[in-house]
Write an enzyme that holds these catalytic residues in place. Structure first.
Site, PDB file in Angstrom:
ATOM      1  N   HIS A 123       0.793  -1.226   0.000  1.00  0.00           N
ATOM      2  CA  HIS A 123       0.000   0.000   0.000  1.00  0.00           C
ATOM      3  C   HIS A 123       0.825   1.274   0.000  1.00  0.00           C
ATOM      4  CE1 HIS A 123      -4.036  -1.771   0.849  1.00  0.00           C
ATOM      5  NE2 HIS A 123      -3.307  -2.727   1.407  1.00  0.00           N
ATOM      6  N   LYS A 177      -8.487  14.148   4.282  1.00  0.00           N
ATOM      7  CA  LYS A 177      -7.624  12.957   4.281  1.00  0.00           C
ATOM      8  C   LYS A 177      -6.602  13.142   5.399  1.00  0.00           C
ATOM      9  CE  LYS A 177      -6.432  14.051  -0.031  1.00  0.00           C
ATOM     10  NZ  LYS A 177      -6.494  12.800  -0.779  1.00  0.00           N
ATOM     11  N   ARG A 178      -5.798  12.104   5.683  1.00  0.00           N
ATOM     12  CA  ARG A 178      -4.740  12.294   6.663  1.00  0.00           C
ATOM     13  C   ARG A 178      -3.871  13.486   6.264  1.00  0.00           C
ATOM     14  NH1 ARG A 178      -4.216   8.421  11.004  1.00  0.00           N
ATOM     15  NH2 ARG A 178      -2.197   9.371  11.360  1.00  0.00           N
ATOM     16  N   LYS A 206       0.828  14.673   0.725  1.00  0.00           N
ATOM     17  CA  LYS A 206      -0.526  14.979   0.239  1.00  0.00           C
ATOM     18  C   LYS A 206      -0.693  16.473  -0.038  1.00  0.00           C
ATOM     19  CE  LYS A 206      -2.483  11.055   2.860  1.00  0.00           C
ATOM     20  NZ  LYS A 206      -3.164  10.182   1.900  1.00  0.00           N
ATOM     21  N   THR A 266      -8.456   6.741  -1.894  1.00  0.00           N
ATOM     22  CA  THR A 266      -9.820   6.233  -2.019  1.00  0.00           C
ATOM     23  C   THR A 266     -10.812   7.374  -1.806  1.00  0.00           C
ATOM     24  OG1 THR A 266      -9.511   5.474   0.248  1.00  0.00           O
ATOM     25  CG2 THR A 266      -9.478   3.805  -1.461  1.00  0.00           C
ATOM     26  N   LYS A 271     -14.535   8.494  -3.436  1.00  0.00           N
ATOM     27  CA  LYS A 271     -15.730   8.830  -2.649  1.00  0.00           C
ATOM     28  C   LYS A 271     -16.287  10.188  -3.056  1.00  0.00           C
ATOM     29  CE  LYS A 271     -13.686   6.168   1.062  1.00  0.00           C
ATOM     30  NZ  LYS A 271     -12.890   6.250   2.297  1.00  0.00           N
TER      31      LYS A 271
HETATM   32  C1  NBG Z   1      -2.525   3.805   1.965  1.00  0.00           C
HETATM   33  C2  NBG Z   1      -2.136   4.689   0.791  1.00  0.00           C
HETATM   34  C3  NBG Z   1      -3.367   5.172   0.030  1.00  0.00           C
HETATM   35  C4  NBG Z   1      -4.229   3.988  -0.335  1.00  0.00           C
HETATM   36  C5  NBG Z   1      -4.552   3.177   0.908  1.00  0.00           C
HETATM   37  C6  NBG Z   1      -5.375   1.952   0.592  1.00  0.00           C
HETATM   38  C7  NBG Z   1      -1.057   3.037   3.789  1.00  0.00           C
HETATM   39  C8  NBG Z   1       0.206   2.349   4.139  1.00  0.00           C
HETATM   40  N1  NBG Z   1      -1.309   3.205   2.493  1.00  0.00           N
HETATM   41  O1  NBG Z   1      -2.963   5.838  -1.135  1.00  0.00           O
HETATM   42  O2  NBG Z   1      -1.379   5.785   1.259  1.00  0.00           O
HETATM   43  O3  NBG Z   1      -5.410   4.419  -0.939  1.00  0.00           O
HETATM   44  O4  NBG Z   1      -3.368   2.747   1.529  1.00  0.00           O
HETATM   45  O5  NBG Z   1      -4.742   1.163  -0.357  1.00  0.00           O
HETATM   46  O6  NBG Z   1      -1.809   3.425   4.656  1.00  0.00           O
END
Ligand code: NBG
Length: 837
Positions: free
Chosen positions: A375, A566-567, A572, A674, A678
């Protein structure tokens, strides 16, 4: 006769008069009153809103349980393969609304509540959500559980029942303050404790060789400590189907409440202490992006839940099949990132040490059981553990990993003669400097499939972090672009939009999201566009009311709602967004007659508690907001709000209200994203870079319906390689310079010119995420957004087309791909009247 065949007879829920499970308004009302009395022990008049929630939750749970039990029996009987999704995080969101929706009981429950003088929405509002995840990765796991059940695939989600989930975020004086998330305070009606399902998990100690009764040399682990994991089961109901899957979360416990022997010896406090230490394991979710320190507990957590889960799977296999040879036919186990990667060594240990299989048979089983999803490409997020720590906690696993490594590296040496550098790179143990165990390497070696989460990400995996593995085993690699569940993303979050789509789209589009294509011609229909705008406006009004209540800031629902939710992370680039705001502020201040497209900037997201730069970005957003919102010269055209405590529940209020979705990460850094999906599903247009799934979203909705800016991944590489100098970019762009100067001037920090210096200095000197380099392209693109928004019809057209073409980003599509290409798992269909094979 097959005892599971005649569900009509078995299932009292089809009888309206049956209070415990009936589906009629009358039955629901009776059940509610019944539960109110027997569950809370209170008369109606005394019940609190929290009681109403709890009682409705039990009422709905009653309507799941028979399906839950029958599903398990049918799965077992069918002999079908079970998908096991191993994940340290499941960010589920509130259950009640989701279960009512999936049961198809929305209207009846709403009416029943009304007739009892209650409002369903206020009852739903009472649920404390299980925040057992950080962000995208944990939420993805929850979407996948929803889709697995909806697609009728037998599946178990395995994870940790954290007592404290992700912290609650409070904003004080513009800063993030973390508050513990006591989500279990009022109990959890959705979980079923299983005291009979407890597994021992060993930690520490040492190993020794011995000869078993057959004269074989074996290894025994003499642990320093044993804790126990107890199962807590949550039913996961599919949408519009009978199937209910299982989410099994482990809570750590001591063997006994007291160590009785220690108690008898008089060591009372020592006995209690063991209990405290054991229970600590599942106490709290680790926020990600944290620096290395104090992670011993994290390694123990990972091992704890993986060991319980594998012991459970072995129990099920022995019960259902009677042998472990067919383990890979019985289960497909997905490793959600490297957090559960220790499973590779643990399954080997269980098979070889505990179940006396020969090493080669065990390795054969192991390698055919696991698949691994990566991920992230960020090097700092690739997990490694120091050898010392690893050996201290998991001495037997280190031996096993060394053995796997020896055999594996021989394979590499034979394939790539004389390439010792490659051998060093691929080794499961990084022998240079700090000496560490590399979890991603372990996951690759122990899995039959490896995938990334968007096309670009999967390509970059093959050419960068997992390049050597791809060269060795190209056939293992594939892409599975992420998806999100339309049930929560659209139906639960945006009921007016759902109703409007229902009017014109035939068929069960929530189960077949590609049907949204039928919306395309309506983009040309003026009445439909008018209705579409009405839906958006109503969502913006709802959010405005929420913001007024929670933040105390008035925002205008007719302005462009520009959102980044988002975080908080440097890659980002929330600070790029802030530079745009400050630039607009500058323009308005320098030309008081200037008219721009009025905008409301909405931010939301948590920063890891130890991530100083991210926390400073939150402070910057709030500081800019304070000045902008107060300045009468600009505040009719500009507003900025930071919505505190972004979680699944608050996000459901936010996505529907967006006009513009900010997906502005540095190209090559966001694995998928994601939130981008959304927002788009709720009719927002995207301004974004060619990063993660943005690339595919743009392809799907059409380049003309997407605001693209910024350097490509390739151009990012080139710029960095050529020696990027951010200050020279700043020198050449007067508007950027003025924006930075304004932040530096202390305007946003009550004259304190030092406050934002760490952020600004870093931008000028290093700018590792190319904020300055992409600034001009971003601003120009934002100017186009402003122009396009004023053309109301064309904007609405683009919005409709975004929704019409976003169907491929349903998690149903993603799960179908995993099932077909990786898991080889098939549906076990059940319905009320048909017999199952
Ligand atoms: C996160 C990514 C996102 C991705 C999500 C789900 C982790 C390690 N990775 O870009 O930063 O959408 O995983 O796949 O949290």
């Amino acid at each position: 006769m097959n005892e599971f065949v005649n569900m009509e007879r078995l299932t009292p829920e089809t009888h309206h008069e049956h209070t415990r499970t009936g589906r009629s308004v009358e039955a629901l009302k009776r059940a509610f009153n019944d539960n109110l009395f027997y569950v809370t022990g209170q008369p109606f008049a005394k019940a609190t809103p929290q009681d109403h929630y709890r009682v409705l939750a039990y009422t709905i749970r009653d309507r799941l349980l028979e399906r839950f039990i029958t599903s398990a029996q049918n799965y077992k009987r069918s002999g079908a393969k079970t998908v096991c999704y191993l994940s340290a995080e499941f960010l589920l969101g509130p259950h009640l609304g989701n279960n009512i929706l999936n049961l198809g009981l929305w209207d009846n429950v709403e009416q029943a509540m009304q007739e009892l003088g209650l409002e369903l929405d206020s009852v739903l509002e009472q649920e404390a959500e299980p925040g057992l995840g950080n962000g995208g990765l944990g939420r993805l796991a929850a979407c996948y559980m929803d889709s697995l059940a909806t697609l009728e695939i037998p599946a178990i989600g395995y994870g940790i029942r954290y007592e404290f989930g992700i912290f609650d975020q409070v904003i004080q004086d513009g800063w993030q303050v973390e508050v513990t998330d006591a989500w279990l305070r009022n109990g959890n009606p959705w979980e079923l404790p299983r005291p009979n399902l407890r597994y021992p998990v060993n930690l520490g100690g040492h190993t020794e060789l011995y000869t078993d009764e057959n004269g074989n040399q074996r290894v025994r682990w003499l642990p320093e400590q044993t804790v126990y994991g107890m199962a807590y089961d949550t039913p996961i109901l599919g949408y519009g189907v009978y199937n209910v899957n299982l989410l099994r979360l482990w809570k750590s416990e001591a063997r006994e409440s007291f160590d009785f022997q220690a108690f008898n010896l008089g060591d009372y406090y020592g006995a209690v202490n063991d209990k405290v230490v054991a229970e600590n394991l599942s106490k709290v979710l680790y926020p990600n992006d944290e620096p290395e320190a104090g992670k011993e507990l994290r390694l123990k957590q990972q091992y704890f839940f993986v060991s319980c889960s594998l012991q459970d799977m072995i129990r099920i296999a022995l019960r259902d099949v009677g042998s472990l040879d067919c383990f890979p036919e019985k289960f497909a186990a997905q490793l959600n990132d490297t957090h559960p990667a220790i499973a590779v060594a643990e399954l080997m240990r269980l098979l070889v040490d505990e179940h006396a299989l020969a090493w080669d048979s065990a390795w054969n089983i192991t390698r055919r059981t696991f698949a691994y999803t990566n991920h992230t490409l960020l090097p700092e997020a690739l997990e490694t553990w120091s050898l010392d720590l690893f050996e201290r906690i998991l001495p037997r696993h280190l031996e096993i990993i060394r053995e796997i490594n020896n055999q594996f590296l021989d394979e590499v040496r034979m394939r790539f003669l004389g390439d010792e550098q490659r051998v060093a790179r691929m080794s499961l143990i990084d022998e240079a400097g700090g000496r560490r165990v590399r979890m991603a390497n372990l996951a690759c070696v122990g899995s039959f499939a490896v995938n990334g989460v968007a096309q670009l990400h999967s390509e970059l995996l093959k050419s960068t972090v997992l390049r050597d593995f791809h060269e060795l085993w190209p056939e293992k690699f594939s892409n599975k672009t992420n998806g999100v569940t339309p049930r929560r993303t659209i139906a639960l979050s945006n009921r007016p939009l759902t109703a409007l789509i229902d009017e014109v789209v035939d068929g069960d589009w929530l189960r077949n999201l590609e049907s949204l294509r039928q919306l395309e011609p309506y983009a040309e229909n003026p009445t439909f566009r008018e209705n579409w705008r009405g839906v958006k406006l109503s969502a913006k009004q709802r959010l405005a009311a929420y913001v007024q209540r929670v933040v105390g800031v008035t925002i205008d629902p007719h302005s462009l709602f520009d959102m980044q939710v988002k975080r908080i992370h440097e890659y980002k680039r929330q600070h790029l967004n802030v530079l745009h705001i400050v630039s607009l502020y500058n323009r308005l201040k320098h030309d008081p007659s200037l008219k721009i497209t009025p905008r409301t900037f909405v931010f939301g997201g948590k920063a890891a508690p130890g991530y100083r730069m991210a926390k400073l970005i939150i402070k910057l957003i709030n500081s800019v907001a304070e000045i902008v919102n107060r300045d009468p010269q600009v505040n009719q055209q500009l507003r900025v709000v930071f919505v505190p405590d972004l979680n699944v529940k608050t996000a459901q209020q936010i996505y529907p209200a967006a006009d513009l979705s900010e997906q502005i990460s540095t190209a090559g850094k966001e694995a998928s994203g994601t939130g981008n999906m959304k927002f788009s599903m709720n009719g927002a247009l995207t301004i974004g870079t060619l990063d993660g799934a943005n690339v595919e979203i743009r392809d799907a909705v059409g380049a003309e319906n997407f605001f693209l800016f910024g350097r490509t991944e390739q151009q990012v590489q080139e710029l960095v390689a050529s020696g990027y100098q951010p200050w020279s970019v700043v020198e050449q762009d007067e508007e950027l310079r003025s924006a930075i100067d304004l932040i530096n001037s202390g305007l946003f920090s009550h004259g304190d010119r030092q406050l934002f210096a760490p952020l600004i200095d870093d931008l000028l000197q290093r700018d590792p995420y190319l904020v300055c380099a992409d600034y001009r392209s971003y601003l120009d693109c934002q100017d186009q957004v402003a122009v396009r928004y004023r053309d109301v019809d064309s904007w609405t057209r683009m919005s409709i087309l975004n929704v019409a073409r976003i169907g491929g980003f349903s998690s149903d599509r993603a799960i179908r791909e995993y099932c077909e290409h990786i898991w080889k798992a098939q549906a076990v269909t059940m319905n009320l009247n048909t017999e199952i094979a």
